[in-house]
Design an enzyme around this catalytic site. Structure first.
Site: not given
Ligand code: ZN
Length: 909
Positions: A242, A817
Site C-alpha cells: 500500500c 496503512h
C-alpha cells in the site's frame, strides 16, 4: 562450560552483515532473549540473575502450533540474526524452549544485495484438475520456478514424469496470469506470499484444460469493455504494497508528469547509459503503469512488473517490513530522474563558495550548475533551490551554499509530553489490575511515572515499583532514577503498590514472584532431574520483612495475594471433601508442623530452596487451608481439623523463572516461584479471573492530538538549528569539525512542491510516530512570506499553490496503512484511493492522516476539461470492486478461499 562461555564471548559477537556469504545460514533469535544473554555474558557472573535460560522464540511466532512467524517483525527490534556457528553454540549451551523449531534462514543473492531471507515466500499449490487439494509450500526468492516450484508440485501431486505442464499464478485479488517463463526465479516471476500456483497438464487430445473459460479468465482482459474516467483506477495490493500504491497515485495525479508519459515524451529521453540510472527500466515500468491507469479500461491495475523493478534496484523495498511511502517516492523521483536525464555525460563542476557574493548571483550559478548535470522532467517539475547558511561557533566563518531539493521534509513541533499506558496492581488482593493512561514528561524518569500515577491512585510514589512484564516474568525491574525513554510504548508496564512495613528498609526484601506449573514428567534433560515447569499468569512484586521469609510465612502471604479471584471460587470447603480424604489427619492443626521444616534459616541471602525430598514431605505432612487465612472466620478455622495438600510449593529461581542457576548472590534481586501441580492448578486457580483487569476512566478519555498549521512546520524548517554531534561540519578556517549553526531558507520553488511531514521520528533509542494533526490549506498556500528572494519582476510566477494530492498514513509505526487523496486533472474531482478501491472524496475529508502533500503552483493549473461527475448522495461512491473477485466466490472455492483470506491483511487495516 563456564570457561568456554567466557572464552567464546567475543567469538560470538555479531558479525557484520557484510561477511554474509552465499550458502551461509543465519538463525533468527528473539531480541529480548539475546539481550538478556548479552547482559548475562557481559556481567561475567555465572550466577547472575540475568541467566537467560533456554533460547525462547515464542514471541516471534503467531502461535505455537504452526510456528508461523508473525508478520513484519523488525530486525534488531524483535529479533536478531546470528550466524550458524554462534547459533550452534548457543543451542548447545542453553537448549531451546518447548521443542521450538530452529529458525534457520539462508542468505540469498538478491539483485542488489545479499540478504538473510527472514521471510521466505509462502504460496499455495494445486492442480487445475483438483483445485480443492491445495498444499502450502515455502520457497526462497532465488529458487527457480522450474526446479523448485514445478519440482515440488510434481512430487506433491504425483504428476507422471514427462507430462506437458503449464503454470498459472493467481493473486489474492483473484486475477490469474500465465507463468510463461519457468526459468525465472521466484522473485523475478513476482510470486509473493499468499499467491496460488496452479498447474495444468495437457489433455491427451492436445488441448489444454484451461481453455474452458470459467476458471482461467484473466481479470484484466475481462475488463476490456470498462470505459471509466482515465486516472480513476485502483492499484492491487501485492502484499504490503500500500505504501507503493499510495506514492504511485500521488505521482499519477501530478498533471505535468502524467502528461509527459501519456504523450510518450519519455521515449526519446530514456537514458540507457547513465550509471546512476536503472538503464531506463524504472521509467519504462512506470510508464506502463501510468498508461494502464489512464487508459480508462481498468478498475484496478496490478503493478507487478513495476514492483519487481523497484525491488531489483532497491532491495530494501522487497521485504515484509512496513515501508514508507515517502522513502519510495524519494527513490522513485531519483530513479525516474536519472533514467530520463537529458544530460548524457555529466561534467565535473567545481563548486564555489559564496565568498560574500550576492545571493542572486550565487543562486543563479548554483542552478545553472545543477542543470548542467541534471536536466529531466523531474527537475522541470519538482526541483527547487534552497539556501543553506552555516556559521562556525568558534571563528564565525559563514559558509553559504545553494542546493537543489526534490521535496521539502518539514519537521513537526514535538510534544514534550508522552502518554503512557500502565497497569497498576494495588495491595488490595481483591482488586484487579487497573489500566491507567498517564501523561509524563518525555524526557522524564521512572519516578515521574510514579508521581503521575500517584495523583490518580493516591498511593505515594515511594510505595511503587515499576516493572516490564514479558512472558509471565519480569523482563526488567526499574529503578526510580531510570529514564522513561528505556520504556517503549508496546512494553507491558506494571506498577506495583508495596505495603508499608514497620521494619527498617534494610530489613525488607523486594520479592519477585512468579507462577509456574509443573509438568507431569521429570525433565531429565535439564540435569538434576527436576520437574519441568512453565510460567503462567502475571508475576507479582511484594516487599516482605526479612524476618518473614520462611516457607510458611511466604506461603500464607502469597495465598493472601492470590485471593483476588484467581483462586477458584469453588475452593474446597474445610471438611468433607472426598478428594482430600487421604490427607485428613484430625490430630493436627492447620499450619502446625510447618514451623519445624527448617525454614527459619535466613532466606534473603540464600532463599530457601527446598529439595525434592522436602517437597514430597511438605505434601505429605504439612497441613494448610487453601483459602486465605486472613479472611477466614476463626471459628471456621478452628473447626478445620483437616490436613490437606498445599496448593503450591515455593522455589527460589532466577529472573528467568528457572531453577537451575543464578540463585541471587548477595544484593541482587531475589526471585521466587510458586509451583503448582497441574491438577491443583486446575482445581484452585482460576486463570480467567487472574487475567482480568479493569480500565481506569483515564483510558476512556480520547487522546488529545496536537493541532499545528502547515505554515508552522515550514517555519520550523527554516529555523536556525545547531548541528548534532553525529553530523558536524568541517570548518575550512578552523580546519576541524565544528557543531555549526545551520539555517535553511527557501530560494525558488518548483511547479509541483512535495511537502513531507516528518511524522516518524527515529533516534538511536526511540522510534515514534507523531500523531499531531497538521492543518493545511487546500488552495492559496502562499509561500511569498517564506521565500528569501523577494519578487523582482512581474514575470516572476506567483508563489501561490493549490493542493493536488495527499499520501495518508494511518496507524502506528509498524501496522500502518497508506492511502491517497488526489484530484483528477481532467474533471477536477477528488478521489480516495485505497489500494484497488477508488471512491469519490470531498474536500472536507482530506485531513488528519496526511503524510505527504503535493501542491501545484496556480499559474500552471489548467482548468478541468470535463465536467465534474455527479456525486450526489445517491451515487456517492464509485467502487471499483473488480468483477473478478465477485465471481470468484462462485467458482473455485479451494484456492480462492485460501488466497482471499490472505489478501484481507492489508485491505482491512
Ligand atoms: Zn571555524
Amino acid at each position: 562450560m563456564t570457561e568456554s562461555l567466557r572464552f567464546d564471548e567475543n567469538g560470538l559477537e555479531m558479525q557484520d552483515h557484510e561477511v554474509m556469504t552465499m550458502l551461509s545460514f543465519w538463525y533468527v533469535v528473539d531480541r529480548r532473549w539475546f539481550d538478556q544473554w548479552k547482559e548475562f555474558v557481559e556481567t561475567g557472573d555465572q550466577n547472575s540473575t540475568s541467566f537467560p535460560g533456554q533460547i525462547d522464540n515464542a514471541e516471534l511466532f503467531e502461535d505455537l502450533d504452526s510456528y508461523h512467524l508473525k508478520d513484519r517483525l523488525v530486525e534488531d527490534e524483535d529479533f536478531v540474526l546470528v550466524p550458524a556457528e554462534a547459533w550452534h553454540k548457543l543451542l548447545a549451551w542453553y537448549g531451546i524452549a518447548d521443542d521450538q523449531p530452529p529458525l534457520e534462514r539462508k542468505v540469498v543473492d538478491l539483485p542488489s544485495t545479499l540478504k538473510v531471507e527472514v521471510y521466505p515466500i509462502e504460496i499455495f499449490l494445486c492442480l487445475h484438475s483438483n483445485m480443492e487439494n491445495v498444499i502450502t509450500a515455502k520457497f526462497s526468492r532465488t529458487d527457480s520456478i522450474r526446479e523448485s516450484v514445478c519440482g515440488a508440485m510434481c512430487q506433491a501431486f504425483s504428476v507422471p514424469p514427462g507430462s506437458e505442464c503449464r503454470l498459472w499464478m493467481k493473486s489474492s485479488d483473484s486475477s490469474c496470469e500465465r507463468l510463461r517463463n519457468v526459468h525465472m526465479s521466484v522473485l523475478d516471476a513476482c510470486l509473493s506470499s499468499g499467491m496460488t500456483v496452479i498447474m495444468e497438464t495437457r489433455n491427451a487430445d492436445g488441448t489444454w484444460p484451461s481453455s474452458r473459460p470459467q476458471i482461467m479468465r484473466n481479470s484484466v482482459e475481462e475488463q476490456d469493455s470498462y470505459r471509466g474516467q482515465p486516472g480513476v483506477c485502483g492499484l492491487t495490493n501485492l502484499g504490503n504494497t500500500c505504501f507503493m500504491n499510495s506514492a504511485l497515485q500521488c505521482l499519477s495525479n501530478t498533471p505535468p508528469l502524467t502528461e509527459y508519459f501519456l504523450q510518450n515524451s519519455y521515449v526519446d529521453e530514456l537514458n540507457f547509459t547513465n550509471p546512476l540510472g536503472m538503464k531506463g527500466e524504472i521509467a519504462e515500468a512506470y510508464a506502463d503503469v501510468i498508461k494502464q491507469m489512464w487508459s480508462g479500461r481498468h478498475y484496478s491495475v496490478v503493478p507487478r512488473v513495476f514492483k519487481t523493478k523497484v525491488g531489483h534496484f532497491a532491495s530494501q523495498f522487497l521485504g515484509y517490513q512496513q515501508h514508507d511511502s515517502q522513502e519510495l517516492l524519494s527513490f522513485l523521483l531519483d530513479g525516474l530522474h536519472e533514467d530520463l536525464n537529458r544530460v548524457k555525460n555529466k561534467e565535473y563542476i567545481e563548486l564555489r563558495d559564496a565568498d560574500g557574493r550576492q545571493d542572486q548571483e550565487v543562486a543563479e550559478e548554483a542552478w545553472r550548475n545543477h542543470l548542467r548535470r541534471n536536466d529531466s522532467v523531474i527537475v522541470d517539475t519538482f526541483h527547487g533551490l534552497f539556501k543553506s547558511t552555516l556559521v562556525c561557533p568558534e571563528c564565525h566563518k559563514v559558509s553559504v551554499t545553494f542546493d537543489p531539493f526534490c521535496y521539502l521534509s518539514v519537521p513537526l513541533p514535538v510534544s514534550k509530553e508522552r502518554v503512557m499506558e500502565v497497569f497498576f496492581v494495588s495491595l488490595d488482593p481483591y482488586a484487579k489490575p487497573v489500566q491507567h493512561r498517564v501523561v509524563v514528561p518525555k524526557a522524564g524518569k521512572v519516578s515521574d511515572l510514579c508521581s503521575a500515577l500517584s495523583e490518580m491512585t493516591s498511593v505515594p510514589p515511594t510505595q511503587m515499583v515499576v516493572a516490564d512484564v514479558f512472558n509471565h516474568r519480569f523482563y526488567k525491574i526499574y529503578n526510580m532514577g531510570e529514564s522513561l525513554s528505556a520504556i517503549l510504548d508496546r512494553d507491558d508496564i506494571f506498577v506495583y503498590e508495596l505495603s508499608v512495613l514497620e521494619e527498617q528498609p534494610e530489613e525488607q526484601v523486594l520479592l519477585a514472584l512468579y507462577l509456574r506449573e509443573r509438568s507431569h514428567y521429570r525433565d531429565y534433560g535439564s540435569g538434576g532431574g527436576s520437574y519441568g515447569t512453565s510460567l503462567f499468569g502475571h508475576p507479582l512484586l511484594l516487599n516482605v520483612p526479612r524476618s518473614s521469609c520462611s516457607q510458611e510465612a511466604l506461603y500464607n502471604l502469597f495465598l493472601q495475594r492470590l485471593a483476588n479471584g484467581s483462586l477458584s471460587q469453588t475452593e474446597p470447603s474445610c471438611s468433607g471433601d472426598a478428594n482430600s480424604a487421604d490427607d485428613i489427619d484430625p490430630s493436627e492443626q492447620s499450619g502446625g508442623p510447618a514451623e519445624a521444616d527448617g525454614s527459619s534459616e535466613p532466606p534473603a541471602e540464600q532463599p530457601h530452596k527446598p529439595t525434592e525430598e522436602e517437597n514430597e514431605e511438605d505434601k505429605q505432612e504439612e497441613a494448610c487451608s487453601p483459602s486465605p487465612p486472613a479472611n477466614e472466620h476463626p471459628a471456621k478455622r478452628r473447626a478445620c481439623h483437616v490436613r490437606r495438600k498445599r496448593l503450591f510449593s515455593i522455589q527460589a529461581v532466577n529472573s528467568n523463572g528457572t531453577t537451575e542457576r543464578g540463585m541471587g548472590e548477595g544484593g541482587t534481586q531475589p526471585y521466587v516461584a510458586i509451583d503448582w501441580e497441574p491438577d491443583m492448578k486446575k482445581r484452585f486457580y482460576n486463570e480467567n479471573e487472574a487475567e482480568k483487569y479493569v480500565k481506569d476512566p483515564s483510558m476512556e478519555v480520547p487522546q488529545q492530538h496536537m493541532t499545528v498549521q502547515l505554515q508552522q512546520c515550514i517555519e520550523l524548517f527554516t529555523t536556525v538549528e545547531t548541528l548534532e554531534e553525529e553530523n558536524p561540519w568541517y570548518c575550512p578556517v578552523c580546519k576541524k569539525h565544528q557543531l555549526a549553526t545551520k539555517k535553511l531558507d527557501l530560494w525558488s520553488l518548483p511547479e509541483v512542491l512535495i511537502i513531507h511531514l516528518k511524522r516518524f521520528s527515529y533516534t538511536k533509542f526511540t522510534r515514534e510516530k507523531l500523531d499531531s494533526i497538521v492543518e493545511f490549506p487546500l488552495r492559496d498556500l502562499d509561500f511569498s512570506g517564506f521565500l528569501l528572494r523577494k519578487t523582482l519582476s512581474s514575470e516572476e510566477p506567483p508563489s501561490r499553490y493549490d493542493l493536488i494530492a495527499v499520501s495518508n498514513h494511518y496507524g502506528g509505526l509498524r501496522d500502518g496503512h497508506y492511502t491517497t487523496y488526489a484530484k483528477n486533472k481532467d474533471n477536477g474531482q477528488w478521489y480516495y484511493f485505497d489500494d484497488s478501491k477508488v471512491t469519490y472524496a470531498t474536500e472536507d475529508q482530506i485531513t488528519s492522516a496526511a503524510y505527504v502533500l503535493f501542491y501545484q503552483r496556480q499559474d500552471k493549473i489548467r482548468k478541468p476539461t470535463l465536467p465534474a461527475p455527479n456525486t450526489g448522495p445517491a451515487s456517492s461512491t464509485q467502487t471499483s470492486n473488480d468483477t473478478a473477485s465477485c465471481k470468484d466466490d462462485e467458482d473455485d472455492a479451494g484456492p480462492s478461499a485460501a488466497a482471499s483470506a490472505s489478501s484481507i491483511t492489508m485491505e482491512t487495516e
